[in-house]
Design a protein around this motif. Sequence first.
Motif, PDB file in Angstrom:
ATOM      1  N   SER A 182       0.814  -1.225   0.000  1.00  0.00           N
ATOM      2  CA  SER A 182       0.000   0.000   0.000  1.00  0.00           C
ATOM      3  C   SER A 182       0.844   1.269   0.000  1.00  0.00           C
ATOM      4  O   SER A 182       0.321   2.367  -0.185  1.00  0.00           O
ATOM      5  N   GLY A 183       2.149   1.118   0.226  1.00  0.00           N
ATOM      6  CA  GLY A 183       3.024   2.284   0.266  1.00  0.00           C
ATOM      7  C   GLY A 183       3.193   2.883   1.644  1.00  0.00           C
ATOM      8  O   GLY A 183       3.931   3.872   1.812  1.00  0.00           O
ATOM      9  N   ASP A 184       2.537   2.315   2.652  1.00  0.00           N
ATOM     10  CA  ASP A 184       2.696   2.826   4.020  1.00  0.00           C
ATOM     11  C   ASP A 184       4.088   2.546   4.573  1.00  0.00           C
ATOM     12  O   ASP A 184       4.556   3.248   5.478  1.00  0.00           O
ATOM     13  N   ILE A 185       4.721   1.506   4.059  1.00  0.00           N
ATOM     14  CA  ILE A 185       6.117   1.194   4.417  1.00  0.00           C
ATOM     15  C   ILE A 185       6.928   1.208   3.126  1.00  0.00           C
ATOM     16  O   ILE A 185       6.572   0.550   2.147  1.00  0.00           O
ATOM     17  N   LYS A 186       7.989   1.962   3.120  1.00  0.00           N
ATOM     18  CA  LYS A 186       8.836   2.115   1.945  1.00  0.00           C
ATOM     19  C   LYS A 186      10.045   1.198   2.050  1.00  0.00           C
ATOM     20  O   LYS A 186      10.668   1.093   3.119  1.00  0.00           O
ATOM     21  N   VAL A 187      10.382   0.493   0.977  1.00  0.00           N
ATOM     22  CA  VAL A 187      11.552  -0.392   0.950  1.00  0.00           C
ATOM     23  C   VAL A 187      12.718   0.353   0.312  1.00  0.00           C
ATOM     24  O   VAL A 187      12.593   0.898  -0.792  1.00  0.00           O
ATOM     25  N   LEU A 188      13.858   0.363   1.027  1.00  0.00           N
ATOM     26  CA  LEU A 188      15.032   1.097   0.560  1.00  0.00           C
ATOM     27  C   LEU A 188      16.260   0.182   0.530  1.00  0.00           C
ATOM     28  O   LEU A 188      16.319  -0.817   1.256  1.00  0.00           O
ATOM     29  N   PRO A 189      17.269   0.541  -0.298  1.00  0.00           N
ATOM     30  CA  PRO A 189      18.478  -0.289  -0.392  1.00  0.00           C
ATOM     31  C   PRO A 189      19.447  -0.023   0.765  1.00  0.00           C
ATOM     32  O   PRO A 189      19.132   0.713   1.704  1.00  0.00           O
ATOM     33  N   SER A 190      20.612  -0.625   0.694  1.00  0.00           N
ATOM     34  CA  SER A 190      21.604  -0.503   1.762  1.00  0.00           C
ATOM     35  C   SER A 190      22.031   0.950   1.998  1.00  0.00           C
ATOM     36  O   SER A 190      21.983   1.782   1.084  1.00  0.00           O
ATOM     37  N   ILE A 191      22.455   1.218   3.214  1.00  0.00           N
ATOM     38  CA  ILE A 191      22.924   2.559   3.594  1.00  0.00           C
ATOM     39  C   ILE A 191      24.376   2.732   3.163  1.00  0.00           C
ATOM     40  O   ILE A 191      25.212   1.849   3.382  1.00  0.00           O
ATOM     41  N   LYS A 192      24.665   3.881   2.571  1.00  0.00           N
ATOM     42  CA  LYS A 192      26.053   4.230   2.266  1.00  0.00           C
ATOM     43  C   LYS A 192      26.673   4.974   3.441  1.00  0.00           C
ATOM     44  O   LYS A 192      27.758   4.651   3.896  1.00  0.00           O
ATOM     45  N   ARG A 193      25.954   5.987   3.942  1.00  0.00           N
ATOM     46  CA  ARG A 193      26.448   6.740   5.093  1.00  0.00           C
ATOM     47  C   ARG A 193      25.312   7.573   5.688  1.00  0.00           C
ATOM     48  O   ARG A 193      24.277   7.801   5.057  1.00  0.00           O
TER      49      ARG A 193
END
Length: 433
Positions: free
Chosen positions: A317-328
């Motif tokens: 539904s878009g209430d939780i966003k999926v993001l890739p690995s953290i750079k910094r």
Amino acid sequence: MGSNYWREIEGKQAHDPLLIEKTNSNSNKSRSSQFKYVEGPVIVGAGPSGLAVAASLKVKDVPSVVLERSNCIASLWQLKTYDRLRVHLPKQFCELPFMGFPNDFPTYPTKEQFIQYLEDYANKFDIKPQFNETVAQAEYDCTLRLWRVKSVGLNGEMTEYVCRWLVAATGENAEPVMPKIEGIKEFGGSIKHTSLYKCGAEFRSKKVLVVGCGNSGMEVCLDLCNHDAKPSIVVRDSVHILPREMLGKSTFGLSMWLLKWLPMRLVDRLLLIVSWLILGDTSRFGLDRPSLGPLELKNLSGKTPVLDVGTLAKIKSGDIKVLPSIKRLKRHAVEFVDGKIENFEAIILATGYRSNVPSWLKEGQMFSKKDGLPRRAFPNGWKGECGLYAVGFTKRGILGASMDAKRIAEDIERYWKVEAKHNTTTFASSLLS
């Protein structure tokens, strides 16, 4: 071994130069130190694994001493878990030996219900751990042929337990894993491990980044949504997400039943087909599946599939966003490996736990110094040399711990009956000569 025998040793140890030389090297510490001989094993850790061993020994009339660094049993459950937590598997797969859950408990007991079950379990088997005792060192004394277990109390007082058998029951989840992230000191907002997370209410209306997509990370995201926070989740690796129930049965229970009749890879294939029918293609939402099936991956690496309790719907539904690995990290912002930068007010690290055995157990054969787990894979990792045992390190949850607890109790009972009754005189004379 008989209590008279141990009283004799206890009386003689005060004048034993070997004991005095080894344990009283620091005169200040020696004044506050005390020695205790334990007839049965010393069990380090009063979580479910330690309780399971103590109870399994109790039914065989073998005494034990349980040492616990916290002030309660099951400290991970009582002190370091979030409020909405439930047992992930059906209750019949989470029972400790010789005592089931109450019939009126739900299929997936709440955190409070599980803690009550453990409290009742300890009471039933009269298990009374020595609380607030942190084991600083445990080492096998080849001269005495005994384990020497040194613990530190709340006020710094030292106690040395001397025993024939030692059970490491601190488990896989003894210490939180804190990842090294560039710029962590620059962020400025709240950064906490899930061991310190209780409820999403404190993050209401805030943008929160959850790092880690295991069961804990997924559930924390759902909890944040339910408290009107704005969560995103970092998914660094591929992950299997399965519905908690399939075809009216628990996914885990169905898997165990199918494995009785079918090879693992075929069961994995069936699980993935049904998961696709129920959940759809998770890769569309940034949740790629591993190449190995969920059961095969669990068997080879110990990596547990996520049992979905509603988080995936919030991702769709878009209430939780999926993001890739953290750079910094930057000031109230996070830069990701794809170059994008987003602002966040808080970060929650759902990065799991690790064993702490290498920090206190001084031996190099049974446990790996790298990860603190037994070198031998399940089901062979429960027994070491010289009366050393391990429980709670199988990566198979409470079910695996219960299996190993029974094995340990049976093994110790065998020595207890044979050596304690028939070789006490020989052992005592060789020890004290």
